[in-house]
Design an enzyme around this catalytic site. Structure first.
Site, mmCIF file in Angstrom:
data_model
loop_
_atom_site.group_PDB
_atom_site.id
_atom_site.type_symbol
_atom_site.label_atom_id
_atom_site.label_comp_id
_atom_site.label_asym_id
_atom_site.label_seq_id
_atom_site.Cartn_x
_atom_site.Cartn_y
_atom_site.Cartn_z
ATOM 1 N N LYS A 75 0.755 -1.249 0.073
ATOM 2 C CA LYS A 75 0.215 0.018 0.042
ATOM 3 C C LYS A 75 0.809 1.211 0.067
ATOM 4 O O LYS A 75 1.905 1.308 0.705
ATOM 5 C CB LYS A 75 -1.017 -0.020 1.169
ATOM 6 C CG LYS A 75 -1.824 1.237 1.255
ATOM 7 C CD LYS A 75 -2.564 1.006 2.541
ATOM 8 C CE LYS A 75 -3.564 2.231 2.933
ATOM 9 N NZ LYS A 75 -4.338 2.091 4.241
ATOM 10 N N SER A 151 -9.180 2.646 3.330
ATOM 11 C CA SER A 151 -7.933 3.152 2.451
ATOM 12 C C SER A 151 -7.353 2.320 2.010
ATOM 13 O O SER A 151 -6.492 2.663 0.906
ATOM 14 C CB SER A 151 -7.166 4.264 3.477
ATOM 15 O OG SER A 151 -6.543 3.674 4.537
ATOM 16 N N SER A 175 -9.738 0.918 7.717
ATOM 17 C CA SER A 175 -9.159 0.792 6.466
ATOM 18 C C SER A 175 -8.591 -0.695 6.099
ATOM 19 O O SER A 175 -8.265 -0.656 4.906
ATOM 20 C CB SER A 175 -8.146 1.870 6.369
ATOM 21 O OG SER A 175 -8.626 3.195 6.458
#
Length: 498
Positions: A75, A151, A175
């Protein structure tokens, strides 16, 4: 180059076993992952920074570890990879290249994973939908008109589309769990302090953020947490290590659990019927497995919680701006950020120390009340989200909201936006959507989203289990039971790389 066509018949541990035994090479796995990325990524925009050539060099001499030679995606937020650009989903960080790996990334490498790209994330991870202006929106393989969540949306979309069996994720308000729910995956948010986040960046969001992965299988998640957990020199938040490995919890004889469950909207105003149906269906499954389920209404002062959480996150965004300016050596301006992000930064600057202290006090009192309520139970079951995966664009500011945000950006100290009613009104849609996830970030408890329900339109609806502080092994043991009782590994999204 040669590829391994049977790639998705194995989870990450299964692929590593093949590499270790010499049945498949790490290069073959990598080329399969790259081919799958090139096939589906144009439609979902999950991978925003390929690292193919670097990964090809690594694949020639894979590192020994539980995930030896397994392709992996990182990520593009918080996790620093030395020598590779990290933008945190923001134009402001364009061209920023960390000089060293974060501890989190070092542990991925030590586990044998081969990182071959970075995944899409909203700007600074502040929304539960992955739609950054800088790199463009990410889409859900189960329905490309919907968001994969945020996210960690890029990571979850990549796993759901069959690019990788597991990818990195972080969770400050849901997230890990939100994208896992949206994409039909397993996602565990560990206990606060379980996975170190330093040393290059401060512990974010007042300690709310936890880092781990999203995966298809429970055992990948458990073995990964074994590899990631543990203190290191200089770590601020330290907790006792587990007495046994998390992997061993998967084979442990199931214990009869007392599980509270709720269909209360919690931080939202209503719970979608498919979310409610999933909870009630899961209760029946748990009871058939011998567990005791008790309906409860968790204690939360909705508006007070929303306001306190917003004060802390906005204050954190103001600090994020200041830290970015220090790190990059230049002043940030409105054109460097999305309108909403800049407004939140300005709003964060408008709160004074007393506002922040009061928000911290409220969250401490909430935590004590919540944990007292939790004391009789081994876990709490809710839906992960208050709604179905939201449409792409569903959380974007309306034209009127955009004007209000721009007006806020020009006020010297945030003006009326500090008022509680304004903050609650502005966040209404967001808190209706992710109405269940945030309490565990505040209390630091472990929580997992388990893919146990799909609605009549084949849209995944995750079920969330929150556990006692420090007791991930109980959740993993339960997840292994659920995975066996109601398997999900063979479910494939309509948009899937084969």
């Amino acid at each position: 180059m040669a590829r391994f066509k049977e790639y998705d018949q194995y989870d990450a541990l299964g692929l590593a076993d093949l590499v270790r035994s010499g049945q498949v090479s790490a290069s073959e796995l990598l080329e399969e992952s790259i081919a799958r990325t090139e096939k589906v990524n144009p439609a979902i925009n999950a991978v925003i920074r390929p690292m193919y050539e670097h990964a090809r060099l690594q694949a020639k001499q894979p590192k020994e570890g539980p995930f030896m030679g397994v392709p992996f995606l990182l990520k593009d937020l918080i996790a620093s990879y030395a020598g590779v650009e990290m933008t945190n989903g923001s134009r402001f960080y364009r061209g920023f290249v960390p000089a060293e790996d974060s501890e989190y990334v070092k542990r991925f490498k030590r586990a044998g994973l081969n990182i071959f790209g970075k995944t899409n994330t909203p700007e600074f991870g502040i929304t539960p939908s992955t739609e950054p202006e800088f790199t463009g929106p990410c889409r859900n393989p189960w329905d490309t008109l919907r968001s994969p969540g945020g996210s960690s949306g890029g990571s979850a979309a990549a796993v759901a589309a069959g690019i990788v069996p597991m990818a990195s994720a972080s969770d400050g308000g849901g997230s890990i769990r939100i994208p896992a729910s949206c994409c039909g995956l397993f996602g565990m948010k560990p206990t606060r302090g379980r996975v170190p986040s330093g040393p290059d960046l401060p512990d974010g969001w007042f300690g709310f953020i936890a880092e781990h992965v999203v995966s298809r299988s429970v055992r990948d998640s458990a073995h990964m947490l074994d590899a990631l957990q543990g203190n290191y020199p200089g770590q601020v938040m330290r907790i006792a290590p587990p007495t046994k490995s998390y992997a061993s919890a998967l084979d442990k004889k199931p214990k009869k659990l007392k599980i509270a469950y709720s269909v209360d909207p919690l931080l939202g105003e209503q719970l979608h019927q498919d979310c409610k149906a999933g909870v009630l269906e899961t209760v029946k499954l748990l009871e058939s497995m011998g567990h005791t389920c008790v309906e409860v209404r968790p204690p939360v002062a909705r508006e007070d919680f929303i306001y306190a959480y917003s004060v802390l996150v906005c204050s954190e965004m103001a600090a994020t701006l200041a830290e970015g300016e220090r790190l990059l050596g230049r002043a940030g301006k409105s054109s460097d950020f999305e309108t909403r992000t800049w407004a939140l930064m300005k709003l964060g600057r408008s709160f004074h120390g007393g506002d922040v202290a009061q928000a911290v006090w409220f969250m401490n009192m909430f935590t004590r009340q919540w944990l007292s309520f939790f004391e009789p139970y081994d876990a709490l079951l809710t839906s992960t989200l208050g709604e179905l995966p939201i449409a792409v664009g569903g959380l974007r500011p309306t034209p009127r909201e955009t004007l209000e945000l721009k007006a806020l950006s020009y006020l010297p100290i945030g003006g009326i936006a500090k008022q509680k009613d304004f903050v609650i009104k502005s966040g209404k849609r967001l808190y209706n959507y992710c109405s269940q996830t945030m309490p565990a970030n505040v209390t630091g408890q472990p929580a997992m989203s388990v893919p146990l329900h799909w609605n009549d339109n084949n849209i995944p609806v995750g079920m969330m289990f929150t556990g006692r502080f420090g007791e991930e092994e109980v959740l993993f043991n339960l997840a292994a039971q659920l995975e066996q009782a109601k398997p999900w590994a063979d479910r494939r999204a309509p948009l899937y790389a084969v």
